[in-house]
Design a protein around this motif. Structure first.
Motif, PDB file in Angstrom:
ATOM      1  N   TYR A 118       0.629  -1.479   0.312  1.00 33.71           N
ATOM      2  CA  TYR A 118       0.407  -0.121   0.186  1.00 33.71           C
ATOM      3  C   TYR A 118       0.560   1.200  -0.407  1.00 33.71           C
ATOM      4  N   TYR A 119       2.192   1.416   0.842  1.00 32.42           N
ATOM      5  CA  TYR A 119       2.932   2.005   1.109  1.00 32.42           C
ATOM      6  C   TYR A 119       3.385   2.809  -0.759  1.00 32.42           C
ATOM      7  N   LYS A 125       0.548   4.227  -2.752  1.00 32.18           N
ATOM      8  CA  LYS A 125      -0.262   4.893  -2.476  1.00 32.18           C
ATOM      9  C   LYS A 125      -1.515   4.598  -2.688  1.00 32.18           C
ATOM     10  N   ARG A 126      -1.495   3.495  -1.886  1.00 29.97           N
ATOM     11  CA  ARG A 126      -3.472   3.022  -2.296  1.00 29.97           C
ATOM     12  C   ARG A 126      -4.146   3.310  -1.070  1.00 29.97           C
ATOM     13  N   VAL A 127      -4.750   4.237  -0.964  1.00 27.40           N
ATOM     14  CA  VAL A 127      -5.397   3.776   0.790  1.00 27.40           C
ATOM     15  C   VAL A 127      -6.708   3.647   1.592  1.00 27.40           C
ATOM     16  N   MET A 149      -1.163   7.215   5.310  1.00 26.63           N
ATOM     17  CA  MET A 149      -0.970   6.892   3.516  1.00 26.63           C
ATOM     18  C   MET A 149      -0.761   7.666   2.981  1.00 26.63           C
ATOM     19  N   VAL A 172       2.218  10.575   3.162  1.00 28.54           N
ATOM     20  CA  VAL A 172       3.602   9.729   3.893  1.00 28.54           C
ATOM     21  C   VAL A 172       4.727   9.800   3.149  1.00 28.54           C
ATOM     22  N   GLU A 173       4.586   9.541   1.883  1.00 28.82           N
ATOM     23  CA  GLU A 173       5.448   9.243   1.063  1.00 28.82           C
ATOM     24  C   GLU A 173       6.065  10.418   0.599  1.00 28.82           C
ATOM     25  N   THR A 174       5.068  11.348   0.152  1.00 26.17           N
ATOM     26  CA  THR A 174       5.554  12.698  -0.636  1.00 26.17           C
ATOM     27  C   THR A 174       6.625  12.908   0.485  1.00 26.17           C
ATOM     28  N   ARG A 208       8.652  11.672   2.953  1.00 29.45           N
ATOM     29  CA  ARG A 208      10.038  11.520   3.211  1.00 29.45           C
ATOM     30  C   ARG A 208      10.464  11.573   1.982  1.00 29.45           C
TER      31      ARG A 208
END
Lengths: 145, 117
Positions: free
Chosen positions: A104-105, A108-110, B65, B68-70, B72
């Motif tokens: 998911y991470y 970027k699936r939520v 979720m 967070v990646e943006t 980081r």
């Protein structure tokens, strides 16, 4: 208090809008309290029902506010059973994969976490299709657990 | 109606988001708005203080979720602090502790960004 002797049925009919989630949670909370569940178990039941109804609003009715969500609670012999019925789009619960948080991470699936949570939080979960094109999910929690 | 409040404040170079009340599918968009605002301001170091959050559903978890990646990728992060046990248990059930840092106190979370320069 002898909870085994308590038998009751309650029902709530609401439209498929997210602002009704608070009303649904209050309804579940009072019934679970009445049944004698601990605060911890009550919290789990509330969240499971919230997730199931959120899925109905999002996926079965696709945020259309005119859909009906019927919630029926039965408490009998330490079994707390919640049936949630809608007449939105059908879905096959077997086709929803178990979520992998790392995947998911990356993607970027939520979505998709709700069903997984429901399974973790309740003792029994049963999805079915009823006559008249209705979808039903029955969530069960036993008082002894 | 679900009561939910979100407040944004700066602690040094870190943005602290205070969340209060009930975070569900109805109220999650309010939190998304705050994250969108942070992205516009190019503010990527974020601590979420859960001290007054009573309830969270997967719709709320999904917001973290989604962003967070943006954060980081831009040398920032989303760190969590002051979470009540019942709320932490939901994060734990979904495996969040593998991917996110949780701190007892906001101060520790904020300092952690300092350590990273």
């Amino acid at each position: 208090m002898n909870s085994v002797n308590k038998i009751f049925e309650k029902e709530l009919l609401v439209k498929s809008t997210t602002d009704n989630l608070a009303i649904i949670r209050d309804f579940i909370k009072s019934a679970a309290n009445q049944s004698g569940f601990s605060e911890d178990s009550t919290g789990k039941i509330i969240l499971a029902v919230d997730e199931a109804c959120t899925n109905i609003i999002k996926h079965a009715y696709k945020y259309s506010p005119e859909g009906n969500i019927l919630i029926k609670i039965k408490f009998n012999d330490a079994k707390f059973s919640i049936s949630i019925t809608d007449d939105g789009s059908h879905f096959d619960p077997n086709k929803v994969p178990e979520p992998d948080l790392r995947e998911y991470y990356k993607q970027k699936r939520v979505g998709g976490l709700g069903m997984f949570l429901i399974k973790k939080l309740m003792d029994e979960v049963n999805y079915s299709t009823l006559s008249g094109n209705k979808n039903q999910v029955i969530l069960v929690k036993y008082l002894s657990n | 109606m679900a009561e939910f409040n979100v407040n944004l404040r700066d602690v040094g170079s870190v943005s602290v988001i205070d969340v209060k009340g009930y975070l569900d599918a109805h109220t999650a968009p309010e939190l998304e708005n705050i994250f969108n605002k942070l992205l516009v301001e190019r503010q990527f170091k974020v601590v979420v203080n859960f001290d007054e959050l009573k309830y969270i559903s997967s719709a709320g978890l999904g917001v973290f979720m989604a962003y967070v990646e943006t954060m980081r990728e831009n040398k920032g992060d989303i760190k969590f602090s002051n979470m009540k046990e019942n709320v932490y248990n939901i994060f734990d059930l979904l495996g969040f502790p593998i991917l996110y840092e949780f701190y007892k106190e906001e101060k520790e979370a904020v300092h952690k960004f300092g350590d990273q320069g």
